[in-house]
Design an enzyme around this catalytic site. Structure first.
Site, mmCIF file in Angstrom:
data_model
loop_
_atom_site.group_PDB
_atom_site.id
_atom_site.type_symbol
_atom_site.label_atom_id
_atom_site.label_comp_id
_atom_site.label_asym_id
_atom_site.label_seq_id
_atom_site.Cartn_x
_atom_site.Cartn_y
_atom_site.Cartn_z
ATOM 1 N N HIS A 161 0.882 -1.157 -0.010
ATOM 2 C CA HIS A 161 -0.055 0.200 -0.203
ATOM 3 C C HIS A 161 1.004 1.203 -0.052
ATOM 4 C CE1 HIS A 161 -3.951 2.079 1.621
ATOM 5 N NE2 HIS A 161 -3.138 3.074 1.214
ATOM 6 N N ARG B 299 1.810 4.958 0.113
ATOM 7 C CA ARG B 299 1.125 6.247 0.174
ATOM 8 C C ARG B 299 2.091 7.239 -0.382
ATOM 9 N NH1 ARG B 299 -0.783 3.009 4.466
ATOM 10 N NH2 ARG B 299 -3.096 3.244 4.823
ATOM 11 N N HIS C 195 6.344 4.316 4.167
ATOM 12 C CA HIS C 195 6.770 2.819 4.341
ATOM 13 C C HIS C 195 7.218 2.366 2.996
ATOM 14 C CE1 HIS C 195 2.410 2.703 3.644
ATOM 15 N NE2 HIS C 195 2.248 2.907 4.997
ATOM 16 N N GLU D 200 -2.498 -1.766 -3.296
ATOM 17 C CA GLU D 200 -3.706 -0.950 -2.545
ATOM 18 C C GLU D 200 -3.330 0.601 -2.668
ATOM 19 O OE1 GLU D 200 -4.705 -4.206 0.828
ATOM 20 O OE2 GLU D 200 -3.891 -2.436 1.427
ATOM 21 N N THR E 138 -3.805 4.743 9.103
ATOM 22 C CA THR E 138 -4.207 3.365 8.383
ATOM 23 C C THR E 138 -5.837 3.696 7.927
ATOM 24 O OG1 THR E 138 -4.354 1.020 8.732
ATOM 25 C CG2 THR E 138 -4.985 2.451 10.617
ATOM 26 N N HIS F 35 -7.679 -6.252 7.354
ATOM 27 C CA HIS F 35 -7.384 -5.276 8.419
ATOM 28 C C HIS F 35 -7.536 -6.018 9.825
ATOM 29 C CE1 HIS F 35 -7.102 -1.372 10.059
ATOM 30 N NE2 HIS F 35 -6.743 -0.814 9.086
ATOM 31 N N HIS G 161 0.148 -6.204 9.435
ATOM 32 C CA HIS G 161 0.537 -5.631 10.624
ATOM 33 C C HIS G 161 0.570 -6.884 11.674
ATOM 34 C CE1 HIS G 161 1.077 -2.803 14.089
ATOM 35 N NE2 HIS G 161 0.402 -3.753 14.864
#
Length: 262
Positions: free
Chosen positions: A57, A59, A64, A88, A118, A209, A233
């Site tokens: 994912h 961003r 990250h 994502e 998140t 999630h 996670h």
């Protein structure tokens, strides 16, 4: 067309598949300039252990996963043609640039804000439909399966299908929070009803999630038709204790136990 859109692996999979989200590996790496831990090495380790997919994912702030990670993973996965690559992100931020450049097997549209720590909610219909429609169509024209990150709302499944999505990813934090509380049965029933509505509409079904080793099996037993779970996670946290390979093995055992119960 990418064969994973409608055929290929989908036809071969008898149980839920595990896609490992590598964001937290990149987050740790980014605290120093040494390049460790390696995102691509982590990907290789989880795939060697039996994971069937890789999720990232990226961003816009690259806190990250960074742009080069997406391209490095795409290159690595050429050696693993049976493995699904899922990217994502928010299609109104930076996601579509990666979809156009890399053409992953799947892109998951997530309505997160730039400054969000998140993801915390799904798309809303009809509010989001008009602006999402051309991007869903573009991704599918590129041969990329489109999954929409959605809250457990049965009535929204028809709108997702009418928009042209191939799948929905159920946002499972509400289940994780409710597990072990008096609300567990009620909350889980909402996910079951949403999954049934999605299947009636011909949508594929993903979930993710806050799923973990403690709650994953029960979720998969109760919620029909989940084709893929994306877990990051909790899995990376478990790996600090167990190691990546053993952690993947344990998550796959959770999935297998659910398949024996259903």
């Amino acid at each position: 067309m990418n064969p994973l859109l409608t055929t290929g692996l989908d036809a071969q999979r008898g149980t839920t598949t595990l896609s490992v989200n590598l964001n937290k590996v990149a987050l740790l790496r980014n605290t120093r300039t040494l390049g460790i831990p390696s995102v691509t090495r982590a990907a290789a380790l989880v795939l060697e252990a039996g994971a069937q997919g890789i999720t990232v994912h990226p961003r816009p702030d690259e806190r990250h996963i960074r742009a080069h990670d997406v391209h490095d993973l795409a290159q690595l996965l050429k050696q693993w043609p049976q493995i699904e690559f899922n990217i994502e992100g928010n299609p109104f931020h930076n996601l579509m640039d990666f979809v156009r450049a890399v053409r992953p097997h799947q892109c998951t549209f997530v309505p997160d804000a730039v400054d969000q720590s998140t993801s915390d909610h799904g798309w809303q219909f009809p509010q989001d439909a008009q602006r999402l429609a051309p991007l869903v169509a573009e991704a599918r024209a590129l041969g990329v399966r489109v999954s929409l990150f959605m809250d457990p709302l049965p009535a929204a499944m028809r709108a997702a299908r009418e928009l042209g999505a191939d799948r929905v990813e159920l946002y499972t934090e509400a289940y994780a929070r409710a597990r072990g509380t008096p609300d567990q049965a009620r909350v889980l029933a909402g996910f079951t009803a949403t999954a049934q509505a999605a299947l009636r509409e011909g949508l594929g079904l993903n979930a993710g999630h806050d799923l973990n080793r403690d709650n994953l099996t029960d979720f998969l037993v109760a919620v029909p038709g989940v084709q893929e779970v994306s877990i990051g996670h909790a899995l990376i946290a478990d790996a600090l204790e167990l190691g990546l390979a053993e952690t993947v093995h344990q998550y796959l055992r959770c999935i297998h136990r659910a398949s024996l119960t259903r």
